[in-house]
Design an enzyme around this catalytic site. Structure first.
Site, PDB file in Angstrom:
ATOM      1  CB  CYS A 105     -23.369 -14.579 -44.032  1.00 34.87           C
ATOM      2  SG  CYS A 105     -23.074 -13.510 -45.453  1.00 34.87           S
ATOM      3  CG  HIS A 106     -19.217 -15.556 -46.849  1.00 34.72           C
ATOM      4  ND1 HIS A 106     -19.987 -14.427 -47.018  1.00 34.72           N
ATOM      5  CD2 HIS A 106     -18.691 -15.850 -48.064  1.00 34.72           C
ATOM      6  CE1 HIS A 106     -19.932 -14.044 -48.285  1.00 34.72           C
ATOM      7  NE2 HIS A 106     -19.165 -14.894 -48.944  1.00 34.72           N
TER       8      HIS A 106
END
Length: 203
Positions: A105-106
């Site tokens: 993800c991030h």
């Protein structure tokens, strides 16, 4: 193949993505690995979804040689974690040692700041695709991408594939180490330090 004897480092920070930390942590422990969660100073963090976490130690108290791999969860935490020079050094050193570095993800912000994504294939949540591309990554829209010892996934929906790739990489490293007479005679100082540190933290 059991991962007994492997110690995996997890990074954590404020508003980490709950599932992206706990799901891989539990899966790796189910496979026999030990895990250690390191923060950037605070002893407890609240997850993005509200789940609390008490870390085992701080990144300032550990060294890369103590670990067999690294998992970096997403959420809002990576934007804060990437500001820690020691955390970035740990990321680089684990990567340079050829050990698995997994991010989801991030979390891609951390390897960007560590300078290890240029020319590598990988993926992330779409929101930071441009950041990874600008850092030189060959970005793919896939559930999981494995390029050498870099493992990446997009979102919590990809966690089953993400964890399978991490476990497979660690199992392969076990096979390789068992075939190497040099590796079989390496002292286990790093792991003893990790065990001692966890005991001290829990006092």
């Amino acid at each position: 193949m059991s991962l007994k004897g492997k110690t995996i480092l997890f990074f954590a920070g404020p508003l980490y993505e709950d599932l992206e930390l706990w799901y891989p942590k539990i899966r790796l422990e189910e496979e026999g690995a030990s895990t250690l969660v390191a923060g950037t100073g605070e002893k407890t963090y609240q997850g993005k979804r509200g789940y609390p976490l008490t870390v085992d130690t701080s990144v300032d108290e550990i060294e890369a040689a103590e670990f067999d791999g690294l998992v970096i969860p997403g959420g809002y935490a990576p934007d804060i974690m990437r500001r820690s020079p020691k955390l970035l050094r740990l990321t680089r050193e684990i990567y340079q040692a050829g050990k698995p570095v997994a991010f989801i993800c991030h979390a891609g912000w951390v390897p960007i700041s560590a300078g290890i994504v240029k020319g590598k294939r990988g993926t992330s949540v779409g929101a930071i695709k441009d950041d990874l591309v600008n850092a030189g990554m060959l970005w793919e829209d896939s559930a999981v991408v494995v390029d050498g010892n870099l493992i990446s996934s997009r979102t919590p929906a990809d966690l089953p594939q993400f964890c399978k790739a991490i476990i497979a990489a660690l199992q392969q490293s076990l096979v390789t180490s068992r075939q190497s007479p040099v590796a079989n005679h390496q002292p286990s100082v790093g792991r003893k330090m990790t065990r001692d540190r966890r005991l001290k933290t829990s006092d």
